[in-house]
Structure formats: C-alpha cells, structure tokens
Design an enzyme around this catalytic site. Structure first.
Site, short mmCIF file in Angstrom:
data_model
loop_
_atom_site.label_atom_id
_atom_site.label_comp_id
_atom_site.label_asym_id
_atom_site.label_seq_id
_atom_site.Cartn_x
_atom_site.Cartn_y
_atom_site.Cartn_z
N LYS A 181 0.93 -1.32 -0.04
CA LYS A 181 -0.07 -0.04 -0.03
C LYS A 181 1.05 1.15 0.08
CE LYS A 181 -1.87 3.08 1.86
NZ LYS A 181 -1.87 4.68 1.51
N GLU A 257 9.20 1.64 11.32
CA GLU A 257 10.45 2.63 11.15
C GLU A 257 9.40 4.06 11.07
OE1 GLU A 257 12.17 1.46 7.63
OE2 GLU A 257 13.27 -0.05 8.49
N CYS A 291 13.34 10.81 7.08
CA CYS A 291 13.26 10.65 8.25
C CYS A 291 14.53 10.80 9.17
CB CYS A 291 12.88 9.22 8.76
SG CYS A 291 13.77 7.95 7.84
N GLU A 397 8.62 16.72 15.51
CA GLU A 397 9.03 16.44 14.07
C GLU A 397 8.24 17.57 13.04
OE1 GLU A 397 7.87 12.82 11.73
OE2 GLU A 397 9.88 12.56 11.39
#
Ligand code: NAD
Length: 493
Positions: A181, A257, A291, A397
């Site tokens: 996906k 992750e 990331c 973040e």
C-alpha cells in the site's frame, strides 16, 4: 487523463473509485489513481495467498535470488521512466531521484538477493541423559527458517521506491508474497514495479499493489485482514500507534520505522568545513523530508556564531527550480497540506508565548515559486536560533527544510539535550577526537549514529529507531529475522 491502476495477480487492476495524484512542483493533477476498497484489498490478499502456497514457496532460494536480480536489472533498464514518475509524484530534483531513489531501489533487490545466497542454517548435536532412567538420547537439532505468508507493506511518500523496495526485497527473498500500500501521494513507481516484476518472470500474485488512503481505507483494510501475517510499516509515529491497535485483534507481527527529531552535535574540535557541508545536506536534502534529516544542531559555543553564519549562507544557496534541471538542489514540499503544516511552524502562531518565538536567521516563509511552477508547494530553507529547549521547534518533528541551531558548553550537556526527546532515530556527531566519538556514540539514544558523516549506509547493517522512532530493525540478516520464522526440528538418532 492517464490512470494509475492497482496491480493484482500479475495484472493492472482498474477500479471505479478514483483519486487525484498531484504534482507538488506545479500543484496540478498529474493522474487519476484507482482506489482499492476492502473488497479489492481482499482480492490482492487472496492472490498473494495463492502465490504463497503455490509457485513462490516451491522455488529454491537460488531461483528467488536470480529473479530478484532480474527485477534489479529491470529497474535499471527502465531507469528514466522510474525517475520521471518519482519526480512527478514528489517534485524532488533529478539530482536526488537519479542518484539516490531509483539506483537504491535496484540496489535493494541486489543486496537481499546476495544476502539470500549466503544465508546458512544452524544445527546442533544434542546429547541428553534422562534424569530418572539414565538413558542417553542423541538427537540432531535443526533450526530452519520459514516464510511468514502474505506480508502487508505500508509506505510513506518521501522516498517512495527506495523505502518500499527496502521491505519488498527481503520479504520476497525470504519466500513471502506481498501486498503493498504505497502512499496516496506517490502511487506511480509501485505500479511500475509491478510491470518490472512481471517482465522479470516473478510469479503472478507474488507482488501486488493496492492504492488508497490509510485510515478507514486500503491501509486499514490491509492491517485488519486476517490472512495477512505481518505488517511492515514506515511512516509517522502516530500512524504506527493506529496500526498497532488495528493489528491487535489478529495478532500480527509488526515492524515499524517511524518519525524522528534528529540531532547533530558539533564539538569544538570538529572539522568545521565538513560539519557545515554535512549539516546543509542533513537538514535540507529532499526538502528536509527524510526521516533521518537533522532538525536540531547543537554547536559548541566556541564555534557557534561562525557556524550559524556559514550554515545560513549555505541555506541561501539552495536552488529551488525545475525538478528536471540538473542545477536544482531543492524541490517543493509534498502537498498543500504539508506546506500548511510546515508554514505553521515558520509563522509561530500556535505556541505558548512564554517560550518565545526564537530568531529566524534565514527563511521563514513560503518561497517565491520558480518560473513556471507557481502552483507548487514551495517553502524557504529556514534556520532558527535562540529557541527554548521546550519549544515545539525543538521537540516536534516538522519534516521540512528547517533546523534549530543551539549552543552548548560541555559534552554531558550536549548528550543530555540530544536525548531529551521522545524520538531516537539517528544522530550525527562531528569531532576529530576518537575517544569522544566512541563515548558519545554509545551515550546517545539513537538507533543509528554517524560520526563525521550522515546517511552513509551499508545495507548489511541494522536500520531503525529507538523510543517512538520505531520497533525492530531491518537490514541485512535482521530483515530475514523479521520476514522469516525460525522453526526447531529435533530428530532423535
Ligand atoms: P503517514 O504515517 O502519514 O503515512 C504512511 C503510510 O501509512 C501511507 O501509505 C498512509 O496512507 C498509511 N496510513 C495512514 N494511516 C493509516 C492507518 N490508520 N492504517 C494503515 N495505513 C495508514 O506518513 P507520511 O506522511 O507518508 O511519511 C512521513 C513520516 O514518515 C514522517 O514521520 C517520517 O519521519 C516517517 N518516516 C520514517 C522513516 C524511518 O525509516 N524511520 C522513513 C521515512 C519516513
């Protein structure tokens, strides 16, 4: 308008529901994408289950490795098409897609094919004396590794082909079949990979793609499906929580992750030229949407003023422009929604006034769009100083081309402030002192530490984060630990 279909059982699969794939550099609709509802997701899972029970499981490791290498060759052969599709979906410059995203997509297949050829299995000769009868038994204990079944692979939009193949390659190498996906923002390269799989001779149903959204859509349907044995996910930490909750009733194996708020620490003895160049890359590469990007830089006070000046000068030299031009070094953000989120941080609208607003050294707003790209989601590379450690700019973040730069006085303080985060993905340490490099590498709470570099990867090493940056590690042997299940067979001799 061109349509991006799902890919199920070795064929393009069109659906009636469609959503728009927007080019972030122009803000225009590039394609219509076929959306998979729960029924279409089930179709993909059933195809993957059949392929798992049938041809794929019966292939030898050597055959699987050879097919994965053909897939890598197939990506190389259609390199320009992959680059074009990735640029259209993400807006990233060709200087990045052409050197990082697409070559690493092919390399992931080669690396795990190689790993598969070199994997061995353990056996133990066991001698046991029965405590009651004294009778001696001798046995051969085998430890064999078996695939899990159908693996659901849920991916983000920032490095679409690279991060997806990082999971698909080891999952297939280990003998599983997959339903992918991709992010709704970046559907193209996943479907293109289906064509490459088919041409390489990978059996129908081994690799399937369902497009759609996450919550209450294709993503959730995949997570909740009873015939999916495991979910491997890369994305935001809060999405990881939702997936963990939805996977709980069927007790799936999970690999996560997740997000980060990564720090760099620049010590007084650092090679400052290298630290400035490395931090420009780690803060602004892919418009800060990796990331691993650095969003906090702690600089020793003796270097601080000079470092900030040099970093700001470098940030101002980022070239925003046509993603297809070789001279462009920074693309747009992925979407209008993400641009609004990042600009919210730039504009400091929602924060506690007691924490102050920090000082913007450079950037701080939407960027002047390059000629011909007026509708795109452009923002300026941005640097803040004078920010309180409790401020959201230091704790949350942002995932944009921006970083805070803050002074420190001693090593313990730098480590403590680095570790004062709910995240623990990676850290870059800049120093010429070997002992300090070892000491600080051990002291920081991060899954990955780079000393005097950033994002230098060896695919045989573990990748993943501590704390809210992830659960588990993938890479090299560790990927096979996730995508295969050990079984003990004890044979009495
Ligand atoms: P996201 O979590 O919003 O979406 C990732 C994927 O999950 C998408 O395909 C989305 O459709 C799907 N999804 C969303 N909600 C879902 C649900 N409830 N059930 C199932 N699927 C669902 O992340 P994003 O915005 O695409 O990517 C950016 C984030 O990814 C950042 O936080 C970044 O740090 C993180 N990231 C982490 C790594 C890493 O290796 N640690 C790598 C890249 C990106």
């Amino acid at each position: 308008m061109a349509v991006v279909p799902c890919f199920i059982d070795g064929k393009a699969r069109e659906t009636d529901e469609r959503f728009a794939d927007v080019n972030p550099a122009t803000g225009t609709i590039a394609h219509e994408v076929c959306e998979a509802d729960a029924g279409v997701v089930d179709e993909a899972v059933q195809a993957a289950s059949r392929a798992f029970r049938g041809p794929w499981r019966l292939r030898s490791a050597a055959q699987r490795a050879a097919l994965l290498e053909k897939v890598a060759d197939g990506i190389d052969a259609r390199r320009e098409e992959f680059i074009r599709a990735e640029i259209e979906d993400t807006g990233k410059p060709v200087a990045l897609a052409g050197v990082l995203d697409i070559p690493r997509g092919a390399q992931n297949f080669r690396a795990f094919a190689h790993q598969l050829r070199t994997l061995g299995e353990e056996s133990f000769t066991t001698v046991v004396d029965d405590a009651v009868t004294g009778e001696r038994s001798t046995a051969l204990n085998l430890v064999v590794h078996e695939p899990l079944g159908v693996v659901g692979v849920i991916c983000p939009w920032n490095l679409p082909l690279l991060l997806m193949t990082w999971k698909v390659a080891p999952a297939l190498a280990a003998g599983n079949t997959v339903v992918v996906k991709p992010s709704e923002e970046t559907p193209q390269t996943a479907t293109l990979l289906g064509e490459v799989m088919k041409a390489a001779g990978v059996d129908d149903g081994v690799y399937n793609v369902v497009h759609g959204f996450g919550n209450k859509s294709a993503g959730q349907a995949l997570v909740e499906h009873n015939d999916v044995a495991a979910i491997t996910f890369t994305g935001e930490s809060k999405t990881g929580s939702a997936i963990m909750r939805d996977a709980a009733p069927s007790l799936k194996r999970l690999s996560f992750e997740l997000g980060g708020k990564n720090a760099a620490i620049v010590f007084a003895d650092a090679d400052v030229d290298a630290a400035v160049a490395g931090t420009l890359r780690s803060a602004f590469w892919n418009t800060g949407q990796i990331c691993l990007c650095t969003e906090r830089v702690y600089v020793h006070r003796s270097l601080y003023v000079d470092f900030v000046e040099r970093l700001a000068a470098g940030a101002k030299k980022r070239v925003l422009g046509d993603p297809h031009a070789a001279t462009t070094t920074m693309g747009p953000l992925i979407s209008r929604t993400h641009q609004r989120k990042v600009l919210g941080y730039f504009e400091h609208t929602a924060w506690d006034p007691a924490l102050g607003a920090g000082t913007i050294v450079t950037g701080g707003s939407a960027a002047e769009p390059p000629a011909g790209f007026a509708g795109g989601f452009w923002v300026e590379p941005t640097i803040w100083t004078d920010v309180d450690d409790r401020h959201p700019l230091v704790t949350e973040e942002i995932f944009g081309p921006c970083t805070v730069v803050l002074p420190f006085d001693d090593e313990d303080e730098a480590v403590a402030r680095t570790n004062a985060s709910v995240y623990g993905l990676c850290c870059a340490i800049w120093t010429r002192d070997l002992q300090r490099a070892h000491r600080v590498s051990r002291a920081v709470d991060a899954g990955l530490v780079w000393v005097n570099t950033w994002y230098l990867r060896d695919l045989r090493t573990p990748f993943g984060g501590k704390k809210r940056s992830g659960i588990g590690r993938e890479g090299g042997r560790m990927s096979f630990d996730f995508y295969a299940e050990p079984k003990n067979i004890c044979i009495k001799l």
